[in-house]
Design an enzyme around this catalytic site. Structure first.
Site: not given
Ligand code: MN
Length: 433
Positions: A136, A138, A143, A208, A210, A249, A253, A262, A363
């Site tokens: 994934d 970013y 976002h 999210e 995406e 999160q 993280y 996630k 996102t």
């Molecule tokens: Mn994501």
């Protein structure tokens, strides 16, 4: 590369494929993995057309195909999209041409293939392909800025953002197809005022918005994919809801990145719109004036002028027993990095990508507040509830809420195409023992 399959005046022999607002006209031809619902029959690959699906297992048996077309159809009839994803783009284009001709109005195949159609309402889906690895990114800069601002008001974007596509390795095993319930996860959380963390069901389940970039042939370990060849390795695009637990999160993280916040579920759309079908909807890469140029391995004139995707995105929330509310709209053109750049960067160290690997874009929020691709942004970090069409309010998702992503691409001189829905309903957490 535009060809006769993008002709906006071409029509299908199935009337529902010619409706002006259909997501699945003759020019789309997306792939999914299907069978008749509750039949227990073998999975097979299907192609959405109008309100139906062309079952490629039956289409191979009933239609008239050249020997080359039969070879291309064989794994699809057996339910294996990965074999097709691995084929060179010229062969994938060849099958698109054959399916287009077979479904085109006036095709001599119409009578034979009408027996290979199944109403979309009568099919069930599995994941469209076997996903070996899921990454994934970013790449949604609006976002990244909005979320960064919640944590670092003066310095929302970290200094690497405009130089290196940021990503993390996700978990392929918890990818699910649209329609699969998503169970509220348990997890550790610790608010700023809490002395110690607690373990409990998440109170901040979010979505999210995406895109899922599906990898085609891929590369051998140690052999990067040059940007100029990235198109050959992009099989197609789906929708992706990267469900996120916003209370788990922030506690977990650092320093290694997203983990259990996630990977409790990520939902993908049943249909993959092919890279070929998206040719009319390419657009310039969107970059603010004065931003640094991409480093040479991520830069080309073609990528700057047509590396973007003009895809309109929508997010819908439906409470249990309630009415759908459209809570956000956005567009894939707002991505800071193009699909080709994400793929090329991922393989730039020699990391091998394989057919069926899935790259999430991150996102995709737009520049204005109503274009936010998550509730975290729409509610300003959980401080301002949104109001739904029936008067209910939400900060994060409640049990029974259904969250659906939708998308379509539309342009003068092209036929509108769409994805259908990518949806999931939040179900209650596992009860405490
Ligand atoms: Mn994501």
């Amino acid at each position: 590369m535009l060809d006769f399959t993008h002709d906006p005046t071409a029509t299908a022999w199935l009337d529902s494929a010619n409706a002006p607002d259909t997501d699945f006209p003759l020019q789309n031809l997306p792939f999914g993995r299907i069978r008749r619902a509750a039949s227990g029959e073998e999975w097979r690959i299907g192609v959405a057309i109008g309100d139906a699906v062309l079952d490629l297992r039956r289409a191979l048996a009933l239609g008239r195909w050249t020997s080359v077309e039969q070879v291309l159809l064989e794994p699809l009839a057996q339910g294996d999209l990965n074999v097709h994803m691995a084929r060179p783009s010229a062969q994938r284009r060849q099958l698109r041409h054959a399916l287009f001709e077979a479904l085109r109005a006036g095709s001599p195949q119409a009578a034979r293939l009408s027996a290979a159609l199944v109403p979309q309402a009568d099919v069930e889906h599995s994941l469209p392909a076997r996903v070996g690895d899921y990454t994934d990114f970013y790449a949604g800069i609006h976002h990244a800025e909005a979320v960064g601002r919640l944590f670092r008001p003066d310095n929302p974007l970290l200094p690497n953002y405009k130089w290196v596509p940021i990503g993390y390795h996700g978990r392929a095993s918890s990818l699910v197809v649209s329609g699969t319930p998503v169970r509220r996860p348990w997890g550790q959380r610790k608010g700023p005022q809490d002395e110690v963390p607690t373990f409990a069901p998440s109170l901040r389940v979010d979505h999210e918005l995406e895109l899922a970039l599906w990898v085609g042939p891929g590369n051998a370990l140690g052999e990067p994919i040059p940007l100029a060849q990235a198109d050959e390795h992009l099989f197609g695009v789906g929708l992706l809801n990267d469900w996120s637990a916003r209370d788990i999160q922030p506690w977990e993280y650092q320093p290694l990145g997203p983990f259990l916040a996630k990977n409790f579920a990520s939902t993908v759309s049943p249909w993959i719109v092919t890279w070929e079908a998206l040719a009319p909807f390419r657009c310039p890469q969107e970059r603010p004036e004065g931003d640094p140029p991409s480093l040479a391995y991520l830069d080309s004139a073609a990528n700057r002028s047509q590396g973007g995707l003009d895809i309109q995105l929508e997010v819908w929330l439906t409470p249990a027993g309630g009415r759908p509310s459209r809570i956000a709209t956005s567009n894939a053109r707002h991505l800071y990095w193009t699909a080709a750049q994400l793929l090329t960067h991922h393989a730039s160290n020699g990391c091998n990508l394989q057919p069926g690997d899935l790259l999430g874009t991150g996102t995709i929020s737009g520049p204005s507040p109503e274009q936010a691709g998550s509730l975290l942004e729409l509610t300003q970090g959980g401080k301002q509830a949104i109001v739904l069409s029936d008067g209910q309010t939400r900060i994060f998702l409640q049990d029974g809420d259904e969250l659906a992503l939708r998308a379509h691409a539309e342009r003068a001189g092209a036929k509108r195409i769409g994805w259908g829905a990518c949806s999931g309903r939040v179900s209650p957490a596992v009860p405490a023992a």
